[in-house]
Motif scaffolding. Structure first.
Motif, mmCIF file in Angstrom:
data_model
loop_
_atom_site.group_PDB
_atom_site.id
_atom_site.type_symbol
_atom_site.label_atom_id
_atom_site.label_comp_id
_atom_site.label_asym_id
_atom_site.label_seq_id
_atom_site.Cartn_x
_atom_site.Cartn_y
_atom_site.Cartn_z
ATOM 1 N N PRO A 1 0.829 -1.216 0.000
ATOM 2 C CA PRO A 1 0.000 0.000 0.000
ATOM 3 C C PRO A 1 0.863 1.267 0.000
ATOM 4 O O PRO A 1 2.009 1.244 0.442
ATOM 5 C CB PRO A 1 -0.790 -0.103 1.310
ATOM 6 N N PRO A 2 0.288 2.355 -0.525
ATOM 7 C CA PRO A 2 1.051 3.608 -0.555
ATOM 8 C C PRO A 2 1.391 4.074 0.853
ATOM 9 O O PRO A 2 0.660 3.790 1.806
ATOM 10 C CB PRO A 2 0.115 4.596 -1.247
ATOM 11 N N PRO A 3 2.498 4.795 0.986
ATOM 12 C CA PRO A 3 2.857 5.322 2.300
ATOM 13 C C PRO A 3 1.850 6.387 2.718
ATOM 14 O O PRO A 3 1.215 7.020 1.872
ATOM 15 C CB PRO A 3 4.241 5.932 2.069
ATOM 16 N N PRO A 4 1.706 6.585 4.004
ATOM 17 C CA PRO A 4 0.734 7.594 4.472
ATOM 18 C C PRO A 4 1.192 9.004 4.096
ATOM 19 O O PRO A 4 2.384 9.268 3.955
ATOM 20 C CB PRO A 4 0.740 7.406 5.989
ATOM 21 N N LEU A 5 0.213 9.862 3.931
ATOM 22 C CA LEU A 5 0.523 11.279 3.731
ATOM 23 C C LEU A 5 1.066 11.841 5.040
ATOM 24 O O LEU A 5 0.709 11.358 6.124
ATOM 25 C CB LEU A 5 -0.738 12.045 3.321
ATOM 26 N N PRO A 6 1.900 12.858 4.956
ATOM 27 C CA PRO A 6 2.387 13.488 6.196
ATOM 28 C C PRO A 6 1.211 13.985 7.039
ATOM 29 O O PRO A 6 0.183 14.406 6.511
ATOM 30 C CB PRO A 6 3.243 14.654 5.690
ATOM 31 N N ASP A 7 1.376 13.949 8.350
ATOM 32 C CA ASP A 7 0.304 14.353 9.271
ATOM 33 C C ASP A 7 -0.165 15.780 9.042
ATOM 34 O O ASP A 7 -1.314 16.114 9.318
ATOM 35 C CB ASP A 7 0.770 14.204 10.725
ATOM 36 N N ARG A 8 0.709 16.640 8.535
ATOM 37 C CA ARG A 8 0.364 18.049 8.365
ATOM 38 C C ARG A 8 -0.551 18.320 7.157
ATOM 39 O O ARG A 8 -0.960 19.448 6.939
ATOM 40 C CB ARG A 8 1.620 18.903 8.303
ATOM 41 N N VAL A 9 -0.877 17.277 6.373
ATOM 42 C CA VAL A 9 -1.791 17.459 5.238
ATOM 43 C C VAL A 9 -3.218 17.466 5.779
ATOM 44 O O VAL A 9 -3.647 16.515 6.433
ATOM 45 C CB VAL A 9 -1.609 16.338 4.195
ATOM 46 N N PRO A 10 -3.968 18.551 5.519
ATOM 47 C CA PRO A 10 -5.338 18.657 6.046
ATOM 48 C C PRO A 10 -6.252 17.545 5.522
ATOM 49 O O PRO A 10 -6.043 17.022 4.425
ATOM 50 C CB PRO A 10 -5.821 20.015 5.539
ATOM 51 N N GLY A 11 -7.266 17.237 6.292
ATOM 52 C CA GLY A 11 -8.210 16.178 5.935
ATOM 53 C C GLY A 11 -8.865 16.373 4.586
ATOM 54 O O GLY A 11 -9.023 15.416 3.827
ATOM 55 N N TRP A 12 -9.258 17.596 4.267
ATOM 56 C CA TRP A 12 -9.930 17.830 2.993
ATOM 57 C C TRP A 12 -8.979 17.549 1.825
ATOM 58 O O TRP A 12 -9.411 17.045 0.777
ATOM 59 C CB TRP A 12 -10.521 19.237 2.912
ATOM 60 N N GLN A 13 -7.680 17.856 1.985
ATOM 61 C CA GLN A 13 -6.720 17.558 0.925
ATOM 62 C C GLN A 13 -6.518 16.053 0.783
ATOM 63 O O GLN A 13 -6.345 15.548 -0.324
ATOM 64 C CB GLN A 13 -5.391 18.256 1.191
ATOM 65 N N ARG A 14 -6.556 15.339 1.879
ATOM 66 C CA ARG A 14 -6.446 13.884 1.841
ATOM 67 C C ARG A 14 -7.610 13.289 1.054
ATOM 68 O O ARG A 14 -7.423 12.385 0.236
ATOM 69 C CB ARG A 14 -6.445 13.299 3.253
ATOM 70 N N ARG A 15 -8.813 13.812 1.326
ATOM 71 C CA ARG A 15 -10.002 13.296 0.631
ATOM 72 C C ARG A 15 -9.954 13.617 -0.855
ATOM 73 O O ARG A 15 -10.281 12.772 -1.693
ATOM 74 C CB ARG A 15 -11.269 13.844 1.287
ATOM 75 N N VAL A 16 -9.538 14.831 -1.210
ATOM 76 C CA VAL A 16 -9.426 15.211 -2.618
ATOM 77 C C VAL A 16 -8.363 14.360 -3.309
ATOM 78 O O VAL A 16 -8.573 13.879 -4.427
ATOM 79 C CB VAL A 16 -9.125 16.720 -2.777
ATOM 80 N N ALA A 17 -7.227 14.157 -2.637
ATOM 81 C CA ALA A 17 -6.154 13.336 -3.211
ATOM 82 C C ALA A 17 -6.635 11.906 -3.432
ATOM 83 O O ALA A 17 -6.378 11.306 -4.488
ATOM 84 C CB ALA A 17 -4.925 13.354 -2.308
ATOM 85 N N ASP A 18 -7.340 11.352 -2.456
ATOM 86 C CA ASP A 18 -7.852 9.987 -2.583
ATOM 87 C C ASP A 18 -8.841 9.880 -3.738
ATOM 88 O O ASP A 18 -8.762 8.952 -4.555
ATOM 89 C CB ASP A 18 -8.513 9.546 -1.268
ATOM 90 N N LEU A 19 -9.760 10.833 -3.840
ATOM 91 C CA LEU A 19 -10.733 10.828 -4.937
ATOM 92 C C LEU A 19 -10.027 10.976 -6.274
ATOM 93 O O LEU A 19 -10.340 10.265 -7.239
ATOM 94 C CB LEU A 19 -11.759 11.952 -4.735
ATOM 95 N N ASN A 20 -9.055 11.887 -6.359
ATOM 96 C CA ASN A 20 -8.328 12.097 -7.605
ATOM 97 C C ASN A 20 -7.609 10.808 -8.022
ATOM 98 O O ASN A 20 -7.674 10.416 -9.187
ATOM 99 C CB ASN A 20 -7.349 13.255 -7.465
ATOM 100 N N HIS A 21 -6.958 10.146 -7.082
ATOM 101 C CA HIS A 21 -6.253 8.904 -7.406
ATOM 102 C C HIS A 21 -7.228 7.818 -7.864
ATOM 103 O O HIS A 21 -6.964 7.114 -8.838
ATOM 104 C CB HIS A 21 -5.432 8.410 -6.217
ATOM 105 N N ARG A 22 -8.343 7.689 -7.176
ATOM 106 C CA ARG A 22 -9.335 6.675 -7.567
ATOM 107 C C ARG A 22 -9.862 6.944 -8.981
ATOM 108 O O ARG A 22 -9.997 6.023 -9.790
ATOM 109 C CB ARG A 22 -10.479 6.627 -6.567
ATOM 110 N N LEU A 23 -10.161 8.211 -9.262
ATOM 111 C CA LEU A 23 -10.665 8.556 -10.594
ATOM 112 C C LEU A 23 -9.584 8.378 -11.664
ATOM 113 O O LEU A 23 -9.881 7.939 -12.780
ATOM 114 C CB LEU A 23 -11.212 9.980 -10.605
ATOM 115 N N LEU A 24 -8.331 8.711 -11.334
ATOM 116 C CA LEU A 24 -7.236 8.475 -12.277
ATOM 117 C C LEU A 24 -7.142 6.991 -12.617
ATOM 118 O O LEU A 24 -7.043 6.622 -13.796
ATOM 119 C CB LEU A 24 -5.907 8.978 -11.718
#
Length: 178
Positions: free
Chosen positions: A72-95
Motif C-alpha cells: 500500500p502507498p505510504p501515508p501522507l504526512p500528518d500536516r496534510v489537512p483532511g480535505w486535501q487527503r479526501r481530494v487526493a484519494d478521490l483524484n487517485h481513484r478517478l485516475l
C-alpha cells in the motif's frame, strides 16, 4: 532524501513514472492522429502506436493496482489537512478508473469498428466484442470524454504536486521520488 518508511517502493515509483510517461506521450499522439490532412503513413503509425501503447498502459495499471494491494502507498504526512487527503484519494481513484476505462473503451472502439490491434492480432487473441457500428460509436464517445476527464485529473494531480513540492514543501511529493 525522504525517510524510506514514508516513500513509495521502487516498483510503485517505476509503475507511476512509466504510466505517466506513456500517457503524456499518448495524449498528443491521440490528438494529432485524428487530424485531417495528416499523411496516411504518419497517421497509420500514430494509430498503431496509440493502440498498442494503450494495451501496455492497461497492463501496467492493472499490475500497479495489484501491487498496491501488496504494498500500500505510504501515508501522507500528518500536516496534510483532511480535505486535501479526501481530494487526493478521490483524484487517485478517478485516475485509476480512467486509466483502465480509456484502454478498454479504445479497444472496444477499435474492435467493434472492425479495425486491427496489431499486437493482439499477432498473438492470435480473438476479438472480445462483436463488430457493431453503434458499439464503436458509443466507445468512441466514452474514449473522447474520458480523455478530457483524464486530462483534467492529470492537470489537478500536477497542480497538487507543484503546490506540495514548491509551495508547501511538506514531503508529499518527495514520497514519489527516488
Amino acid at each position: 532524501m525522504p525517510d524510506r518508511s514514508i516513500r513509495y517502493s521502487f516498483l510503485s515509483r517505476a509503475f507511476h513514472w512509466s504510466v505517466a510517461l506513456l500517457v503524456l506521450l499518448m495524449i498528443p499522439a491521440g490528438a494529432v492522429m485524428i487530424q485531417d490532412g495528416l499523411p496516411q503513413p504518419v497517421q497509420n503509425t500514430l494509430f498503431i502506436l496509440h493502440k498498442n501503447t494503450g494495451l501496455l498502459v492497461l497492463a501496467l495499471v492493472l499490475l500497479r493496482l495489484v501491487w498496491r494491494q501488496i504494498a500500500p502507498p505510504p501515508p501522507l504526512p500528518d500536516r496534510v489537512p483532511g480535505w486535501q487527503r479526501r481530494v487526493a484519494d478521490l483524484n487517485h481513484r478517478l485516475l485509476y478508473l480512467l486509466l483502465v476505462l480509456m484502454p478498454v473503451a479504445g479497444y472496444v472502439r477499435v474492435k467493434a469498428g472492425g479495425f486491427p490491434i496489431e499486437t493482439l492480432d499477432a498473438w492470435g487473441v480473438p476479438a472480445l466484442v462483436p463488430e457493431s457500428e453503434a458499439l464503436a460509436t458509443f466507445a468512441k464517445s466514452v474514449h473522447y470524454y474520458g480523455a478530457l476527464a483524464l486530462g483534467a485529473l492529470i492537470g489537478l494531480h500536477l497542480l497538487a504536486a507543484l503546490y506540495h513540492g514548491a509551495i508547501r514543501r511538506d514531503g508529499v511529493v518527495a514520497r514519489m521520488w527516488a
